[in-house]
Design a protein around this motif. Structure first.
Motif, PDB file in Angstrom:
ATOM      1  N   MET A   1      81.961 -45.125 -39.754  1.00  0.00           N
ATOM      2  CA  MET A   1      82.838 -44.737 -40.712  1.00  0.00           C
ATOM      3  C   MET A   1      82.671 -43.072 -40.705  1.00  0.00           C
ATOM      4  SD  MET A   1      84.515 -46.896 -41.896  1.00  0.00           S
ATOM      5  CE  MET A   1      85.133 -46.407 -43.580  1.00  0.00           C
ATOM      6  N   ALA A   2      83.759 -42.586 -40.927  1.00  0.00           N
ATOM      7  CA  ALA A   2      83.869 -41.082 -41.202  1.00  0.00           C
ATOM      8  C   ALA A   2      83.186 -40.768 -42.462  1.00  0.00           C
ATOM      9  CB  ALA A   2      84.990 -40.397 -41.034  1.00  0.00           C
ATOM     10  N   THR A   3      82.301 -39.430 -42.369  1.00  0.00           N
ATOM     11  CA  THR A   3      81.618 -39.218 -43.740  1.00  0.00           C
ATOM     12  C   THR A   3      82.018 -37.805 -44.058  1.00  0.00           C
ATOM     13  OG1 THR A   3      79.640 -38.565 -42.696  1.00  0.00           O
ATOM     14  CG2 THR A   3      79.942 -40.631 -43.337  1.00  0.00           C
ATOM     15  N   LEU A   4      81.700 -37.242 -45.214  1.00  0.00           N
ATOM     16  CA  LEU A   4      81.686 -35.847 -45.844  1.00  0.00           C
ATOM     17  C   LEU A   4      80.409 -35.631 -46.249  1.00  0.00           C
ATOM     18  CD1 LEU A   4      85.194 -34.925 -47.610  1.00  0.00           C
ATOM     19  CD2 LEU A   4      84.352 -34.114 -45.572  1.00  0.00           C
ATOM     20  N   SER A   5      79.866 -34.543 -45.836  1.00  0.00           N
ATOM     21  CA  SER A   5      78.367 -34.047 -46.449  1.00  0.00           C
ATOM     22  C   SER A   5      78.241 -32.604 -46.773  1.00  0.00           C
ATOM     23  CB  SER A   5      77.386 -34.598 -45.426  1.00  0.00           C
ATOM     24  OG  SER A   5      77.551 -33.755 -44.283  1.00  0.00           O
ATOM     25  N   TYR A   6      77.559 -32.029 -47.482  1.00  0.00           N
ATOM     26  CA  TYR A   6      77.221 -30.874 -47.998  1.00  0.00           C
ATOM     27  C   TYR A   6      75.652 -30.987 -48.814  1.00  0.00           C
ATOM     28  CZ  TYR A   6      77.474 -31.280 -53.034  1.00  0.00           C
ATOM     29  OH  TYR A   6      77.539 -31.588 -54.240  1.00  0.00           O
ATOM     30  N   ILE A   7      75.163 -29.689 -48.538  1.00  0.00           N
ATOM     31  CA  ILE A   7      73.875 -29.432 -49.055  1.00  0.00           C
ATOM     32  C   ILE A   7      73.828 -28.563 -50.446  1.00  0.00           C
ATOM     33  CG2 ILE A   7      71.648 -28.251 -48.896  1.00  0.00           C
ATOM     34  CD1 ILE A   7      72.316 -30.306 -46.494  1.00  0.00           C
ATOM     35  N   ASP A   8      73.377 -29.697 -51.502  1.00  0.00           N
ATOM     36  CA  ASP A   8      73.578 -29.063 -52.903  1.00  0.00           C
ATOM     37  C   ASP A   8      72.791 -27.829 -53.273  1.00  0.00           C
ATOM     38  OD1 ASP A   8      71.086 -29.999 -53.381  1.00  0.00           O
ATOM     39  OD2 ASP A   8      71.857 -31.729 -54.655  1.00  0.00           O
ATOM     40  N   PRO A   9      72.815 -27.054 -54.291  1.00  0.00           N
ATOM     41  CA  PRO A   9      71.909 -25.913 -54.626  1.00  0.00           C
ATOM     42  C   PRO A   9      70.636 -26.295 -54.430  1.00  0.00           C
ATOM     43  CG  PRO A   9      73.964 -26.054 -56.093  1.00  0.00           C
ATOM     44  CD  PRO A   9      73.947 -27.311 -55.390  1.00  0.00           C
ATOM     45  N   GLN A  10      70.195 -27.674 -54.551  1.00  0.00           N
ATOM     46  CA  GLN A  10      68.757 -27.769 -54.756  1.00  0.00           C
ATOM     47  C   GLN A  10      68.194 -28.214 -53.272  1.00  0.00           C
ATOM     48  OE1 GLN A  10      70.761 -29.159 -57.257  1.00  0.00           O
ATOM     49  NE2 GLN A  10      69.787 -27.351 -58.512  1.00  0.00           N
ATOM     50  N   GLY A  11      69.139 -28.002 -52.306  1.00  0.00           N
ATOM     51  CA  GLY A  11      68.769 -28.380 -51.105  1.00  0.00           C
ATOM     52  C   GLY A  11      68.816 -29.712 -50.434  1.00  0.00           C
ATOM     53  N   PHE A  93      82.773 -32.755 -41.971  1.00  0.00           N
ATOM     54  CA  PHE A  93      83.576 -34.030 -41.769  1.00  0.00           C
ATOM     55  C   PHE A  93      82.932 -34.457 -40.337  1.00  0.00           C
ATOM     56  CE2 PHE A  93      86.872 -36.160 -39.363  1.00  0.00           C
ATOM     57  CZ  PHE A  93      87.173 -37.050 -40.365  1.00  0.00           C
ATOM     58  N   VAL A  94      82.410 -35.702 -40.474  1.00  0.00           N
ATOM     59  CA  VAL A  94      81.895 -36.108 -39.040  1.00  0.00           C
ATOM     60  C   VAL A  94      82.264 -37.651 -38.991  1.00  0.00           C
ATOM     61  CG1 VAL A  94      79.667 -36.995 -38.170  1.00  0.00           C
ATOM     62  CG2 VAL A  94      79.631 -34.844 -39.473  1.00  0.00           C
ATOM     63  N   ILE A  95      82.715 -37.853 -37.604  1.00  0.00           N
ATOM     64  CA  ILE A  95      83.215 -39.179 -37.289  1.00  0.00           C
ATOM     65  C   ILE A  95      82.064 -39.647 -36.281  1.00  0.00           C
ATOM     66  CG2 ILE A  95      84.820 -40.396 -36.027  1.00  0.00           C
ATOM     67  CD1 ILE A  95      86.738 -38.417 -36.795  1.00  0.00           C
ATOM     68  N   PRO A  96      81.275 -40.788 -36.639  1.00  0.00           N
ATOM     69  CA  PRO A  96      80.156 -41.090 -35.955  1.00  0.00           C
ATOM     70  C   PRO A  96      80.612 -41.817 -34.496  1.00  0.00           C
ATOM     71  CG  PRO A  96      79.951 -41.854 -38.083  1.00  0.00           C
ATOM     72  CD  PRO A  96      81.114 -41.455 -37.878  1.00  0.00           C
ATOM     73  N   LYS A  97      80.034 -41.584 -33.476  1.00  0.00           N
ATOM     74  CA  LYS A  97      80.315 -42.185 -32.158  1.00  0.00           C
ATOM     75  C   LYS A  97      80.831 -43.513 -32.312  1.00  0.00           C
ATOM     76  CE  LYS A  97      78.785 -43.157 -27.550  1.00  0.00           C
ATOM     77  NZ  LYS A  97      77.500 -43.097 -26.537  1.00  0.00           N
ATOM     78  N   LYS A  98      81.915 -43.839 -31.971  1.00  0.00           N
ATOM     79  CA  LYS A  98      82.496 -45.131 -32.460  1.00  0.00           C
ATOM     80  C   LYS A  98      81.922 -46.352 -31.274  1.00  0.00           C
ATOM     81  CE  LYS A  98      87.191 -43.991 -33.809  1.00  0.00           C
ATOM     82  NZ  LYS A  98      88.632 -44.079 -33.861  1.00  0.00           N
ATOM     83  N   THR A  99      81.514 -47.474 -31.995  1.00  0.00           N
ATOM     84  CA  THR A  99      80.968 -48.647 -31.268  1.00  0.00           C
ATOM     85  C   THR A  99      82.003 -49.675 -31.532  1.00  0.00           C
ATOM     86  OG1 THR A  99      79.678 -49.241 -33.116  1.00  0.00           O
ATOM     87  CG2 THR A  99      78.675 -47.750 -31.635  1.00  0.00           C
ATOM     88  N   ASN A 100      82.154 -50.773 -30.766  1.00  0.00           N
ATOM     89  CA  ASN A 100      83.167 -51.694 -30.597  1.00  0.00           C
ATOM     90  C   ASN A 100      82.021 -53.179 -31.364  1.00  0.00           C
ATOM     91  OD1 ASN A 100      84.733 -53.770 -30.464  1.00  0.00           O
ATOM     92  ND2 ASN A 100      84.823 -53.877 -28.391  1.00  0.00           N
ATOM     93  N   PRO A 101      82.065 -53.409 -32.660  1.00  0.00           N
ATOM     94  CA  PRO A 101      81.519 -54.455 -33.016  1.00  0.00           C
ATOM     95  C   PRO A 101      81.429 -55.792 -32.288  1.00  0.00           C
ATOM     96  CG  PRO A 101      82.701 -53.493 -35.097  1.00  0.00           C
ATOM     97  CD  PRO A 101      83.060 -52.748 -33.665  1.00  0.00           C
ATOM     98  N   MET A 102      82.694 -56.010 -31.796  1.00  0.00           N
ATOM     99  CA  MET A 102      82.994 -57.223 -31.071  1.00  0.00           C
ATOM    100  C   MET A 102      82.200 -56.985 -29.722  1.00  0.00           C
ATOM    101  SD  MET A 102      84.440 -60.069 -30.877  1.00  0.00           S
ATOM    102  CE  MET A 102      85.989 -60.055 -31.813  1.00  0.00           C
ATOM    103  N   GLY A 103      81.943 -56.098 -29.207  1.00  0.00           N
ATOM    104  CA  GLY A 103      81.004 -55.823 -28.318  1.00  0.00           C
ATOM    105  C   GLY A 103      79.597 -56.068 -28.330  1.00  0.00           C
ATOM    106  N   MET A 104      79.275 -55.734 -29.672  1.00  0.00           N
ATOM    107  CA  MET A 104      77.715 -55.519 -30.039  1.00  0.00           C
ATOM    108  C   MET A 104      77.267 -57.142 -30.392  1.00  0.00           C
ATOM    109  SD  MET A 104      78.065 -52.178 -32.338  1.00  0.00           S
ATOM    110  CE  MET A 104      76.158 -52.157 -32.759  1.00  0.00           C
ATOM    111  N   VAL A 105      78.101 -57.960 -30.774  1.00  0.00           N
ATOM    112  CA  VAL A 105      77.831 -59.328 -31.391  1.00  0.00           C
ATOM    113  C   VAL A 105      78.015 -60.377 -30.269  1.00  0.00           C
ATOM    114  CG1 VAL A 105      78.154 -60.823 -33.168  1.00  0.00           C
ATOM    115  CG2 VAL A 105      78.177 -58.319 -33.659  1.00  0.00           C
TER     116      VAL A 105
END
Length: 544
Positions: A1-11, A93-105
């Protein structure tokens, strides 16, 4: 799943899993709160597009939103590793490398004992009454499990995206239980088949490792609607000969059904390769709680999607069909077929005479108001006689009887509607004259015959309509009709001419027609008793 992230003032890294719609801002009510006083309370938002991409839009913030150094204007599609600046904070903004759940199960066929039972391992722990508690460490562990369970129950109530929710369930399960792999399978509606919907493995964000699940376990859950727990699957006599367990060195498993009102919607499966006795009875109880909440969500989401679909269909049909036919179509009692098909249809065209002159004398807003009042009156009559509104073409109305729904008296109802439209317009004009405002006069043409009906257009925009020479003839008859006239072609006259007082006009050559055609002016309707035997023969219909 795609995510948004940042580093807050406290690190500290703050990360948010993106769902269908994510609000970003300084206010705590936002889906992703950014702790930056330069950021607006409701700064921007990210939405998932129908094709699965994500796009960002600024909400009119004071300092704006910037994507890779450029100001965000409108809705901008995001790409992996894009950098978004709001206020003085940079989001990734990060989109993890897509994996196919059908192929993993893999659902693996095992030679298991036919007598799998859902008995829980003895003495493996349960939630004890308060007066029986003695181990503070155990109490803290139980409290943490219940705390995380509560967080998940709150998240389920707020999450509207199914994929995000299922992944969140596995994330919380991994926080609580020492699982190495987790899989959520959902049942295909109306079938016994289960398909992977979410997969998670410990220690890696994505994996290519194959997760093998016993088909016998799944079959037992589907049939018995009960959970299965093994504290040491390698030693459990119930799993003797289970290759999927032996090959992966699985020592503990926990599988529960997603059960809603005695219907299994899917399963949640967790397993561990390291810890012997990794899962306890209380763990199974917590996982069953997860499953119960998820099942309610999945069922409600299905109902919501069905409801939304019906709303969209109803809204679309209300623009096309009369209210009583809309109910028939939405309920499924009547079916509108897609694609071209031959239909026997009476087509109507109604056009305002002298419209150009009127439009030159009033403002555009006054013109729109006048047209809307006129269209409202005319469409009400069309729907009253169960006609189908095909389209508006400028000031012209096109309507149908016989498509997409047909009845035996389509032609008669079409002519009756045309007469009433003229009558109603006379009353409208009286009111206009009283207000010293512009009056409208229309000519109406109708023709009956075989046409091709279906959805026509591009992949982006389609509409239901009819085509063919009989439709063109109706349009030509409308052009020939003077203000206040209702003209019908020979085919319509052959169907219902004996039911109306008509006047046959001299044979006329219509535009783009190679031969002269018979045209009839409809003056009024008449009762069946007024029709003569000769008129009935002309109509080619038996006397009732």
């Amino acid at each position: 799943m795609a995510t948004l992230s940042y580093i807050d003032p406290q690190g500290k890294k703050r990360e948010h899993l993106l769902g269908a719609f994510t609000r970003i801002g300084r206010h705590p009510d936002q889906d992703f709160q950014v702790l930056d006083r330069v950021v607006s309370k409701e700064h921007s938002h990210v939405k998932r597009l129908p094709n699965g991409d994500f796009a960002i839009r600024d909400n009119g913030s004071r300092n704006g939103t910037f994507l890779n150094g450029e100001s965000v204007i409108g809705l901008i599609t995001l790409k992996n590793a894009d950098r978004i600046v709001i206020g003085s904070t940079e989001l990734l903004f990060v989109i993890p490398k897509k994996t196919n759940p059908m192929g993993m199960v893999t659902l693996h066929s095992d030679q298991l004992s036919a007598n799998i039972q859902s008995e829980l391992a003895k003495n493996d722990g349960r939630f004890l009454p308060a007066d029986e508690l003695g181990d503070e460490r155990s109490l803290r562990r139980d409290y943490e499990k219940l705390r995380i369970s509560y967080e998940l129950s709150q998240a389920i109530g707020l999450e509207m995206d199914r994929e995000a929710l299922l992944n969140k369930i596995l994330d919380k399960a991994f926080e609580i239980f020492p699982a190495d792999r987790g899989v959520i399978l959902l049942r295909v509606k109306g079938e016994e088949k289960l398909v992977p919907a979410a997969v998670k493995t410990r220690g890696e964000e994505t994996t290519t490792e194959n997760v093998r699940i016993s088909e016998t376990i799944i079959r037992e859950i589907l049939e018995e609607k009960t959970a299965i727990l093994s504290s040491d699957a390698m030693m459990d006599s119930r799993f003797q000969g289970a290759h999927s367990i032996i090959l992966q060195n699985i020592r503990s498993t926990m599988t529960v059904p997603l059960l809603h009102e005695d219907e299994v919607l899917g399963i949640i499966h967790l397993d561990s390769k390291i810890a012997r006795g990794a899962f306890k009875e209380k763990d199974l109880q917590i996982l069953q709680g997860f499953a119960s909440q998820a099942a309610v969500f999945i069922e409600h989401q299905g109902l919501l999607q069905k409801f939304e679909s019906e709303i969209l269909m109803r809204d679309k049909m209300q623009r096309l069909l009369s209210p009583n036919l809309v109910e028939e179509v939405v309920s499924g009692r009547l079916d509108i077929k897609k694609g071209g098909e031959s239909r026997f249809v009476t087509s109507m065209f109604a056009d305002i005479r002298g419209f150009t002159a009127i439009s030159e004398q009033i403002t555009p807003q006054e013109l729109v108001t006048l047209l809307n009042e006129y269209f409202e009156l005319m469409v009400d009559v069309i729907f009253k006689y169960e006609g189908t509104l095909d389209k508006f073409v400028g000031d012209e109305i096109m309507a149908l009887w016989g498509a997409p729904i047909s009845k035996e008296d389509d032609s008669e109802r079409a002519v009756l509607a045309a007469l009433e439209m003229q009558t109603l317009l006379q009353r409208f004009n009286m009111n206009q004259a009283h207000k010293n405002e512009h009056q409208l006069h229309i000519g109406i043409g109708l023709n009956t015959g075989e046409v091709v009906a279906g959805y026509i257009g591009s992949t982006k925009s389609m509409s239901y309509t009819v085509m063919g020479d009989n439709v063109n003839t109706a349009a030509r008859l409308c052009s020939a009709a003077k203000a206040g006239e209702v003209l019908i072609g020979a085919n319509t006259f052959a169907q219902v001419g004996y039911k109306f007082n008509v006047e046959k006009l001299p044979p006329t050559k219509l535009k783009n027609k190679s031969v002269h055609v018979d045209i009839y002016r409809v003056l009024s309707s008449k009762n069946r008793d007024e029709a003569t035997e000769a008129e009935i023969k002309i109509g080619h219909l038996p006397k009732q």
